[in-house]
Design a protein around this motif. Structure first.
Motif, PDB file in Angstrom:
ATOM      1  N   GLY A   1       0.849  -1.309   0.084  1.00  0.00           N
ATOM      2  CA  GLY A   1      -0.058  -0.080  -0.052  1.00  0.00           C
ATOM      3  C   GLY A   1       1.017   1.221  -0.070  1.00  0.00           C
ATOM      4  N   GLY A   2       2.003   1.159   0.210  1.00  0.00           N
ATOM      5  CA  GLY A   2       2.999   2.323   0.248  1.00  0.00           C
ATOM      6  C   GLY A   2       4.020   2.405  -1.056  1.00  0.00           C
ATOM      7  N   THR A   3       5.126   3.008  -1.142  1.00  0.00           N
ATOM      8  CA  THR A   3       5.849   3.269  -2.118  1.00  0.00           C
ATOM      9  C   THR A   3       7.269   2.629  -1.872  1.00  0.00           C
ATOM     10  OG1 THR A   3       5.109   5.414  -2.800  1.00  0.00           O
ATOM     11  CG2 THR A   3       7.325   5.016  -3.480  1.00  0.00           C
ATOM     12  N   LEU A   4       7.540   1.802  -2.856  1.00  0.00           N
ATOM     13  CA  LEU A   4       9.077   1.123  -2.854  1.00  0.00           C
ATOM     14  C   LEU A   4       9.945   2.012  -3.583  1.00  0.00           C
ATOM     15  CD1 LEU A   4       9.947  -1.471  -1.455  1.00  0.00           C
ATOM     16  CD2 LEU A   4       9.854  -2.564  -3.794  1.00  0.00           C
ATOM     17  N   VAL A   5      11.045   2.502  -3.013  1.00  0.00           N
ATOM     18  CA  VAL A   5      11.846   3.271  -3.875  1.00  0.00           C
ATOM     19  C   VAL A   5      13.199   2.359  -4.228  1.00  0.00           C
ATOM     20  CG1 VAL A   5      13.395   5.313  -3.927  1.00  0.00           C
ATOM     21  CG2 VAL A   5      11.459   5.181  -2.459  1.00  0.00           C
ATOM     22  N   THR A   6      13.112   2.020  -5.577  1.00  0.00           N
ATOM     23  CA  THR A   6      14.241   0.873  -5.977  1.00  0.00           C
ATOM     24  C   THR A   6      15.558   1.698  -6.042  1.00  0.00           C
ATOM     25  OG1 THR A   6      13.568   0.878  -7.860  1.00  0.00           O
ATOM     26  CG2 THR A   6      12.500  -0.551  -6.635  1.00  0.00           C
ATOM     27  N   THR A   7      16.712   1.002  -5.812  1.00  0.00           N
ATOM     28  CA  THR A   7      17.761   1.616  -5.825  1.00  0.00           C
ATOM     29  C   THR A   7      18.915   0.951  -6.804  1.00  0.00           C
ATOM     30  OG1 THR A   7      18.694   0.372  -3.922  1.00  0.00           O
ATOM     31  CG2 THR A   7      17.892   2.281  -3.355  1.00  0.00           C
ATOM     32  N   THR A   8      18.500   0.239  -7.565  1.00  0.00           N
ATOM     33  CA  THR A   8      19.242  -0.844  -8.312  1.00  0.00           C
ATOM     34  C   THR A   8      20.044  -0.065  -9.474  1.00  0.00           C
ATOM     35  OG1 THR A   8      17.552  -1.840  -9.564  1.00  0.00           O
ATOM     36  CG2 THR A   8      18.712  -2.822  -7.602  1.00  0.00           C
ATOM     37  N   ARG A   9      19.243   1.434  -9.806  1.00  0.00           N
ATOM     38  CA  ARG A   9      20.023   1.881 -10.766  1.00  0.00           C
ATOM     39  C   ARG A   9      20.944   2.857 -10.168  1.00  0.00           C
ATOM     40  NH1 ARG A   9      15.072   4.491 -13.938  1.00  0.00           N
ATOM     41  NH2 ARG A   9      16.695   5.899 -14.958  1.00  0.00           N
ATOM     42  N   MET A  10      21.052   3.091  -8.975  1.00  0.00           N
ATOM     43  CA  MET A  10      22.209   3.742  -8.220  1.00  0.00           C
ATOM     44  C   MET A  10      23.501   2.840  -8.170  1.00  0.00           C
ATOM     45  SD  MET A  10      20.803   6.264  -5.269  1.00  0.00           S
ATOM     46  CE  MET A  10      21.140   4.853  -4.215  1.00  0.00           C
ATOM     47  N   ASP A  11      24.153   2.401  -9.143  1.00  0.00           N
ATOM     48  CA  ASP A  11      25.158   1.346  -9.212  1.00  0.00           C
ATOM     49  C   ASP A  11      26.321   1.629  -9.608  1.00  0.00           C
ATOM     50  OD1 ASP A  11      24.726   1.531 -11.700  1.00  0.00           O
ATOM     51  OD2 ASP A  11      24.291  -0.680 -12.182  1.00  0.00           O
ATOM     52  N   HIS A  12      26.969   2.836  -9.338  1.00  0.00           N
ATOM     53  CA  HIS A  12      28.119   3.159  -9.622  1.00  0.00           C
ATOM     54  C   HIS A  12      29.215   3.230  -8.677  1.00  0.00           C
ATOM     55  CE1 HIS A  12      25.371   5.509 -12.359  1.00  0.00           C
ATOM     56  NE2 HIS A  12      26.335   4.930 -13.289  1.00  0.00           N
ATOM     57  N   LEU A  13      30.449   2.889  -9.025  1.00  0.00           N
ATOM     58  CA  LEU A  13      31.826   2.892  -8.057  1.00  0.00           C
ATOM     59  C   LEU A  13      32.137   4.262  -8.107  1.00  0.00           C
ATOM     60  CD1 LEU A  13      33.242   0.650  -6.960  1.00  0.00           C
ATOM     61  CD2 LEU A  13      34.806   0.794  -8.825  1.00  0.00           C
ATOM     62  N   ILE A  14      32.330   4.927  -7.159  1.00  0.00           N
ATOM     63  CA  ILE A  14      32.854   6.328  -6.994  1.00  0.00           C
ATOM     64  C   ILE A  14      34.137   6.338  -6.591  1.00  0.00           C
ATOM     65  CG2 ILE A  14      32.319   8.285  -5.536  1.00  0.00           C
ATOM     66  CD1 ILE A  14      29.681   7.264  -4.572  1.00  0.00           C
ATOM     67  N   ASP A  15      34.773   5.565  -6.059  1.00  0.00           N
ATOM     68  CA  ASP A  15      36.265   5.592  -5.645  1.00  0.00           C
ATOM     69  C   ASP A  15      36.708   4.185  -5.227  1.00  0.00           C
ATOM     70  OD1 ASP A  15      38.699   6.860  -5.691  1.00  0.00           O
ATOM     71  OD2 ASP A  15      38.475   7.379  -3.722  1.00  0.00           O
ATOM     72  N   PHE A  16      37.810   3.823  -5.816  1.00  0.00           N
ATOM     73  CA  PHE A  16      38.414   2.482  -5.345  1.00  0.00           C
ATOM     74  C   PHE A  16      40.045   2.781  -5.393  1.00  0.00           C
ATOM     75  CE2 PHE A  16      39.664  -1.975  -6.842  1.00  0.00           C
ATOM     76  CZ  PHE A  16      40.093  -2.243  -5.596  1.00  0.00           C
ATOM     77  N   ASP A  17      40.339   2.823  -3.929  1.00  0.00           N
ATOM     78  CA  ASP A  17      41.773   2.972  -3.808  1.00  0.00           C
ATOM     79  C   ASP A  17      42.518   1.815  -3.804  1.00  0.00           C
ATOM     80  OD1 ASP A  17      44.430   3.510  -2.944  1.00  0.00           O
ATOM     81  OD2 ASP A  17      43.756   5.006  -1.470  1.00  0.00           O
ATOM     82  N   ARG A  18      43.419   1.328  -4.726  1.00  0.00           N
ATOM     83  CA  ARG A  18      43.672  -0.042  -4.787  1.00  0.00           C
ATOM     84  C   ARG A  18      44.998  -0.175  -3.894  1.00  0.00           C
ATOM     85  NH1 ARG A  18      42.898  -2.272 -10.386  1.00  0.00           N
ATOM     86  NH2 ARG A  18      40.999  -0.934 -11.200  1.00  0.00           N
ATOM     87  N   ALA A  19      45.655   0.855  -3.250  1.00  0.00           N
ATOM     88  CA  ALA A  19      46.623   0.663  -2.406  1.00  0.00           C
ATOM     89  C   ALA A  19      46.018   0.320  -1.025  1.00  0.00           C
ATOM     90  CB  ALA A  19      47.559   1.715  -2.148  1.00  0.00           C
ATOM     91  N   SER A  20      45.226   0.949  -0.655  1.00  0.00           N
ATOM     92  CA  SER A  20      44.565   0.914   0.714  1.00  0.00           C
ATOM     93  C   SER A  20      43.285  -0.246   0.607  1.00  0.00           C
ATOM     94  CB  SER A  20      43.969   2.181   1.329  1.00  0.00           C
ATOM     95  OG  SER A  20      43.091   2.616   0.746  1.00  0.00           O
ATOM     96  N   GLY A  21      42.739  -0.335  -0.292  1.00  0.00           N
ATOM     97  CA  GLY A  21      41.508  -1.204  -0.389  1.00  0.00           C
ATOM     98  C   GLY A  21      40.147  -0.469   0.177  1.00  0.00           C
ATOM     99  N   VAL A  22      40.101   0.681  -0.033  1.00  0.00           N
ATOM    100  CA  VAL A  22      38.984   1.260   0.588  1.00  0.00           C
ATOM    101  C   VAL A  22      37.987   1.955  -0.821  1.00  0.00           C
ATOM    102  CG1 VAL A  22      37.963   3.540   1.580  1.00  0.00           C
ATOM    103  CG2 VAL A  22      39.979   2.514   2.487  1.00  0.00           C
ATOM    104  N   LEU A  23      37.004   1.237  -0.717  1.00  0.00           N
ATOM    105  CA  LEU A  23      35.940   1.601  -1.796  1.00  0.00           C
ATOM    106  C   LEU A  23      34.824   2.114  -1.374  1.00  0.00           C
ATOM    107  CD1 LEU A  23      35.097  -0.751  -4.671  1.00  0.00           C
ATOM    108  CD2 LEU A  23      33.203  -0.888  -2.885  1.00  0.00           C
ATOM    109  N   ARG A  24      34.540   3.088  -2.345  1.00  0.00           N
ATOM    110  CA  ARG A  24      33.260   4.013  -2.054  1.00  0.00           C
ATOM    111  C   ARG A  24      32.406   3.788  -3.222  1.00  0.00           C
ATOM    112  NH1 ARG A  24      32.600  10.432  -0.371  1.00  0.00           N
ATOM    113  NH2 ARG A  24      34.025   9.943   1.173  1.00  0.00           N
ATOM    114  N   CYS A  25      30.942   3.378  -3.109  1.00  0.00           N
ATOM    115  CA  CYS A  25      30.146   3.162  -4.040  1.00  0.00           C
ATOM    116  C   CYS A  25      28.930   3.779  -3.844  1.00  0.00           C
ATOM    117  CB  CYS A  25      29.924   1.713  -4.243  1.00  0.00           C
ATOM    118  SG  CYS A  25      29.708   0.755  -3.080  1.00  0.00           S
TER     119      CYS A  25
END
Ligand SMILES: Cc1cc2nc3c(=O)[nH]c(=O)nc-3n(C[C@H](O)[C@H](O)[C@H](O)COP(=O)(O)OP(=O)(O)OC[C@H]3O[C@@H](n4cnc5c(N)ncnc54)[C@H](O)[C@@H]3O)c2cc1C
Length: 454
Positions: free
Chosen positions: A51-75
């Motif tokens: 009866g309410g709204t589902l806000v689907t997020t699967t189109r928000m699927d971008h990688l923003i940053d991936f530091d290959r030295a430290s292994g910190v990933l922002r997505c």
């Protein structure tokens, strides 16, 4: 509009299903309450909002940053764990915690604070989360981390999508030398054997020491399995002294080997809903015999692609259709270790005596780490997951009886798998409920939340 969860039960209609295509956009104007949605791999109604709204997020699927030295990933939060692994494994990194399917989003992994086969060594997904952004219905965007908006950070881990929409997240990955796993498959005779294998005194060190990349976590002093990953599949039709027979699978990341493609790709698909009677005692009994035959020798060692060990069912797309139109229910519980052997035996005997055929029955020991979130399900104890075809009142009655055993043991039922637990069971499972409530965004709700708080 109808959206089905993984168990195909319950079937509900939404007023609207709206895609959130970009992390910078405000929340959509909604009819009724809002609920963020990922890949709908939750089994019951925690990812539904009737009866309410589902806000689907699967189109928000971008990688923003991936530091290959430290292994910190922002997505972005709608990216799936399968997509992340495809990118990071060839670079020598791995997600620190993955559930039994790679087809879940980062937002879904946070909202259920998911656990994996390495919980005893690595804790849950939330233990490796550095930060995320939460978009609230008043338009505010809050950066949350253990040091910033810390209470909201803790409430959102396992917060069932009710504290706001997570737009992006930053995860600390763990290093790996290979895309493969060294796996030991051991024939397990009964529950006592399961506990012996799980608590086996450690003679060898794990392939990699989790405390090295998880400062503060350390390894679990009460659990001496030297393998970083372990899980047991059990034959739920077994009775008496054979209760708990099955196959124990433990593994470490291989120390060397190829880093290329070894992920989860569906090679087969179930093309339609099977007739509801397909999964019965006889077909499940046959499957169980075939599965146990995999461990025909008492002990077998193999090197396997990570997808095969971690996500064995992802090779068959839409395998949930095998349960037919009525769908199925999963019952995943955790009970404290002290009482676990007796309580698990009691629950497994109840299932076998009811003549119910649980197709996928999984046992795992959780580690001693303090749960990362206020409402995290994974906690010290032993977890049992059962899949039961939905056959109406008989199935629901059995599940209520199983709940009573779990409550009596001081355990909990996992909301991500649930479609029917009572408000009483929910309250008993989550003692921090009153601390959690003020963090719920007033515009957000779900079918699950209304059911368990009524
Ligand atoms: C085969 C299989 C095996 C599984 N094995 C495990 C396992 O081993 N361990 C385990 O812990 N779980 C397991 N699960 C359950 C699964 O990991 C969780 O249900 C997970 O949350 C599903 O993620 P999803 O992207 O499909 O999200 P959905 O199911 O769509 O949603 C789950 C929750 O996340 C919320 N949510 C989704 N996106 C966001 C967002 N951007 N912001 C805020 N909230 C959001 C939703 O509101 C909902 O409350 C398994 C499921 C399957 C089908």
């Amino acid at each position: 509009m109808s959206v089905r969860s993984w168990g195909n039960y319950p079937k509900v209609e939404h007023a609207a299903v709206i895609a959130q295509p970009w992390r910078h956009l405000p929340l959509p104007r909604a009819e009724g309450s809002l609920l963020p949605g990922g890949l709908a791999r939750s089994y019951g109604d925690s990812c539904l909002n009737e009866g309410g709204t589902l806000v689907t997020t699967t189109r928000m699927d971008h990688l923003i940053d991936f530091d290959r030295a430290s292994g910190v990933l922002r997505c972005e939060a709608g990216i799936s764990l399968a997509q992340i692994l495809e990118i990071v494994v060839p670079a020598g990194w791995f997600l620190p915690v993955v559930p039994g399917t790679a087809f879940v989003t980062v937002g879904g992994a946070i909202a259920n604070d998911v656990h994996g086969k390495n919980h005893h060594a690595a804790g849950s997904f939330g233990h490796h989360l550095r930060r995320f952004e939460l978009l609230r219905s008043d338009g505010s965007r809050l950066a949350c981390s253990p040091g910033e908006n810390a209470a909201l950070f803790r409430a959102t881990l396992g917060g069932l999508g009710l504290t706001g929409l997570i737009t992006w997240a930053e995860i600390q990955l763990r290093p790996v030398q290979s895309a493969t796993f060294d796996v030991e498959t051991i024939r397990m005779e009964n529950l006592a054997h399961f506990f012996a294998l799980s608590g086996e005194p450690g003679s060898e060190k794990p392939g990699s020491d989790p405390s090295a990349y998880m400062p503060g976590l350390g390894s679990d002093p009460g659990f001496s399995d030297p393998h970083e990953y372990s899980v047991a599949w059990i034959d739920a039709l077994a009775k008496g002294g054979a209760i708990g027979r099955g196959v124990f699978m433990r593994a470490n990341h291989a120390g060397a080997g190829r880093k290329g493609d070894a992920g989860a790709k569906a090679r087969l698909a179930v093309p339609f809903d099977f007739p509801a009677a397909t999964l019965n005692r006889h077909s499940v009994g046959l499957f169980n015999s075939l599965y146990r035959a995999r461990a025909s020798s008492k002990w077998r060692k193999s090197r396997e692609p990570y997808g095969k060990y971690l996500f064995p069912l992802d090779g068959i797309a839409r395998w949930n259709r095998m349960y037919g139109k009525p769908g199925f229910l999963q019952h995943q519980s955790v009970v404290p270790r002290a009482d676990a052997a007796a309580k698990l035996a009691e629950m497994l005997a109840m299932v076998a005596d009811a003549g119910e055929a649980s197709f996928l029955t999984v046992l795992k020991v959780f580690g001693e780490q303090t749960p990362a979130g206020l409402m995290s399900f994974a906690r010290p104890g032993v977890t049992l997951a059962l899949d039961l075809p939905m056959r109406g009142a008989g199935t629901l009655g059995l599940l209520d009886r199983l709940d009573a055993v779990v409550r009596d043991a001081g355990g909990a039922i996992y909301p991500a798998k649930d479609a029917r637990m009572s408000p009483e069971t929910f309250r008993a499972s989550f003692p921090n409920l009153d601390e959690f409530r003020p963090h719920v965004d007033p515009a957000f709700s779900s079918s699950f939340w209304r059911r368990v708080t009524r």
